[in-house]
Enzyme design. Structure first.
Site, short mmCIF file in Angstrom:
data_model
loop_
_atom_site.label_atom_id
_atom_site.label_comp_id
_atom_site.label_asym_id
_atom_site.label_seq_id
_atom_site.Cartn_x
_atom_site.Cartn_y
_atom_site.Cartn_z
N HIS A 44 5.70 6.19 3.51
CA HIS A 44 6.51 5.39 4.44
C HIS A 44 7.48 6.29 5.20
O HIS A 44 7.72 6.11 6.39
CB HIS A 44 7.31 4.32 3.68
N GLN A 68 -1.17 -12.55 1.85
CA GLN A 68 -2.22 -11.54 1.93
C GLN A 68 -2.75 -11.11 0.57
O GLN A 68 -3.57 -10.20 0.49
CB GLN A 68 -1.77 -10.34 2.76
N GLY A 157 -0.10 3.45 8.71
CA GLY A 157 -0.76 4.62 8.13
C GLY A 157 -2.27 4.42 8.04
O GLY A 157 -2.77 3.31 7.86
N GLN A 163 -7.14 -2.09 7.89
CA GLN A 163 -5.98 -2.86 8.34
C GLN A 163 -5.53 -2.38 9.72
O GLN A 163 -5.25 -3.18 10.63
CB GLN A 163 -4.84 -2.70 7.32
N SER A 196 2.26 2.45 -2.86
CA SER A 196 3.22 1.78 -3.75
C SER A 196 2.58 1.45 -5.09
O SER A 196 3.23 1.41 -6.12
CB SER A 196 3.73 0.50 -3.10
#
Ligand code: PAF
Length: 290
Positions: A44, A68, A157, A163, A196
């Protein structure tokens, strides 16, 4: 004499009213936006540094989006570290952290958002069929955040390659005046793609997780030398040879349509993408082959 760089004090807005007030200080400026679900890491940070360098002000959203997640346990266990995240981004020069409540982004309440998006068929492969509803839920939150934040540029990213392609598609299709900025995958020194979810790995799993990148990197030399099917087989077997890892899929895809290919000549731009379990944690990664 050098002029000191003056930055505003970072605001943490936990509802829409506070966000709108903080945002109004930057009317007419180019806002760089980094949407996140928190549990922030160096990956991030690389997006945020780029946004700080390119924009007048930077907004980071920190919201674990319920629509999601196709797996309730994944949603429940997703790391939530807002205080830590705020300290982390403050030193990067972020102007506003937007950490809304569910009611701020889904004011219709009830069963959240029901809006169904045209994703241009880009959700038919890879993660799409394996995580039903995931990309539609992602589109719900990203468009809602775009409407609230009104950025000039938004940073995503390439680790979430599919995505990113889907966001580019609906940003264009819905005529958002937003530049989508692609950012390369950030990796740990041992090659593991930063995520994460890495926080959820046991020390033993974390130690073997870089094996994924090692195996997919080898595919680069297989392009044109052995078949696509044989490449998928070798990469899958190599990953699965590590007993703490279990491949869910390895796909070789056209980087533009995301459609799996069967022959190297089928596409000019080719990528390999995969999802691998270090049970119960699911890791994804991808690499450019051509
Ligand atoms: O990539 C993510 O972290 C999420 O999918 C996003 C884009 C912040 C939407 O919740």
């Amino acid at each position: 004499m050098f002029a000191p760089i003056l930055r505003s004090i970072m605001i943490v807005a936990k509802n829409l009213t506070d966000f709108n007030e903080a945002r109004s200080a930057f009317d007419g400026k180019i806002i760089g936006f980094v949407p996140t679900m928190g549990a922030l890491h160096e990956g991030h940070a690389s997006l945020i540094r780029k946004a700080v360098a390119e924009c007048d002000a930077v907004v980071v959203s920190d919201f674990v989006n319920p629509t999601q997640f196709n797996n309730q346990n994944d949603f429940n266990t997703y790391p939530r570290t807002l205080d830590q995240d705020c300290a982390f981004v403050e030193q990067l020069g972020v102007d506003i952290v937007f950490a809304p409540g569910v009611g701020d982004v889904y004011p219709q309440g009830g069963d959240f958002d029901k809006k169904v998006f045209d994703l241009g068929g880009l959700d038919e492969y890879g993660e799409g069929p394996r995580r039903p509803g995931h990309f539609n839920g992602m589109a719900q939150i990203v468009t809602r955040l775009f409407d609230i934040v009104r950025p000039g540029k938004a940073y995503f990213g390439e680790k979430d390659f599919q995505q990113l392609a889907i966001i580019e598609y609906f940003t264009r299709a819905l005529n958002y005046p937003i530049e989508i900025v692609r950012c390369p995958i950030a990796r740990a020194e041992d090659g593991l793609a930063l995520s994460s979810r890495n926080e959820l790995l046991t020390p033993e799993q974390r130690a073997v997780a870089p094996h994924i990148y090692k195996c997919i990197s080898k595919a680069v030399d297989m392009v044109g030398n052995i078949s696509v099917a044989e490449t998928i087989k070798r990469v899958t077997e190599a990953i699965d040879s590590e007993k703490l890892l279990r491949t869910e899929y390895v796909e070789i895809i056209n980087s533009l349509t995301l459609q799996p290919i069967t022959h190297w000549e089928q596409a000019e731009h080719i990528r390999l993408s995969c999802a691998v379990y270090a049970d119960p944690v699911r890791l994804i990664d991808n690499i450019k082959l051509k």
